[in-house]
Design an enzyme around this catalytic site. Structure first.
Site, PDB file in Angstrom:
ATOM      1  N   SER A   1       0.831  -1.201   0.000  1.00 21.11           N
ATOM      2  CA  SER A   1       0.000   0.000   0.000  1.00 21.11           C
ATOM      3  C   SER A   1       0.864   1.249   0.000  1.00 21.11           C
ATOM      4  CB  SER A   1      -0.928   0.008   1.224  1.00 21.11           C
ATOM      5  OG  SER A   1      -0.165  -0.023   2.415  1.00 21.11           O
ATOM      6  N   ASP A   2       0.218   2.370  -0.249  1.00 20.31           N
ATOM      7  CA  ASP A   2       0.876   3.670  -0.142  1.00 20.31           C
ATOM      8  C   ASP A   2      -0.199   4.716   0.124  1.00 20.31           C
ATOM      9  OD1 ASP A   2       3.747   4.807  -0.603  1.00 20.31           O
ATOM     10  OD2 ASP A   2       2.393   6.278  -1.479  1.00 20.31           O
ATOM     11  N   GLN A   3       0.229   5.872   0.656  1.00 16.41           N
ATOM     12  CA  GLN A   3      -0.723   6.913   1.012  1.00 16.41           C
ATOM     13  C   GLN A   3      -0.033   8.269   1.002  1.00 16.41           C
ATOM     14  OE1 GLN A   3      -2.044   7.402   5.117  1.00 16.41           O
ATOM     15  NE2 GLN A   3      -4.160   7.091   4.460  1.00 16.41           N
TER      16      GLN A   3
END
Length: 283
Positions: A162-164
């Site tokens: 994931s990334d944000q």
């Protein structure tokens, strides 16, 4: 049902010991602590800081969030499934533990600066996919996960990456360079709300199937008084936070109107979205 590019909801700002801070120079969505693992007994306990008095528990539900509580969202691994989290994020581990997912951590350690886009949705999807690709290249052979010596070869491995990022008025916000930039960031949140834009990818190592989803949340503030802003920008933690603000900070609670989405999405891993992806990639 989840699909590539599907939108959901996603922002947390945790206080943590400076020695545990992630030092990535790319935006770290409102800064999450990075640890190799967390005991289940500590899954709801916040790490205290030397620079603030925020010593209460990390809560994955906020009373002013618009999304239904996800505290009861669970996904217990089938006995034939092995889950790998491609991150050392403290809050993502906390959320998986609350979901009762058994997992192990393998951080991707990619050069995130090499992947750029002014579109936050494209950026986080590209980074989540790049992390998965890097881990598969290092630890996958003939549809088997080779990174774990004690994993039964008959098990199917699901790789979660994931990334944000933090977005305000169409701009991706990194950690403030100095107090002046932090002051500018925070004073603008009363004018228009900041958001987090995240992406979650789950890859079935055995089949190669991958499903992804965007995960968003928006934090609506009233105008934050200048004296409160000054107190916040003088906090040592402020320059370590993408966007320069910690959503859990008691000093800003009187001005937090609502979280449009869920606190788990704010923390970087919306539970319902994650569960749907884990289920979907097995179908």
């Amino acid at each position: 049902s989840p699909q590539v590019g599907m939108r959901a909801s996603s922002m947390i700002l945790l206080s943590l010991m400076p020695s545990l801070l992630s030092c990535s120079s790319r935006v770290a969505a409102f800064t999450r602590p990075v640890l190799s693992s967390i005991p289940t007994s500590q899954a709801r306990t916040r790490l205290s800081t030397s620079s603030s008095s925020m010593c209460s528990k990390i809560e994955t539900f906020h009373p002013r969030q618009t999304a239904e509580s996800s505290l009861d969202v669970k996904w217990k691994n089938p006995t034939s499934i092995h889950v790998v989290l491609g991150s050392k994020s403290f809050t993502r581990q906390l959320l998986l533990k609350e979901m009762e997912v058994e997992y192990e951590c393998f951080p991707a350690n990619i050069d995130e600066k090499a992947i750029r886009s002014e579109d936050p949705e494209k950026l986080v999807l590209a980074l989540a996919n790049a992390k998965a690709d890097a881990l598969l290249q290092r630890h996958c052979k003939d549809g088997k996960w080779t990174g774990s010596e004690q994993v039964d070869e008959s098990k199917v491995t699901l790789l979660l990456t994931s990334d944000q990022v933090v977005v305000h008025e169409g701009r991706i916000l990194e950690k403030p360079e100095d107090q002046e930039e932090a002051r500018s960031f925070i004073s603008g949140y009363g004018r228009s709300p900041p958001s987090t834009v995240g992406a979650i990818a789950v890859t079935n190592v055995a089949t190669g199937k991958r499903v992804t989803s965007l995960d968003k949340a928006t934090i609506v503030f009233n105008s934050i008084p200048s004296d409160v802003i000054e107190e916040i920008v003088k906090d040592d933690m402020t320059l370590h936070c993408a966007g320069g603000l910690m959503v859990e900070d008691p000093r800003i609670q009187p001005y937090l109107v609502r979280i449009e989405g869920g606190m788990d999405s704010v923390m970087g891993l919306g539970k319902r979205t994650t569960r749907s992806l884990l289920e979907s990639v097995l179908q």
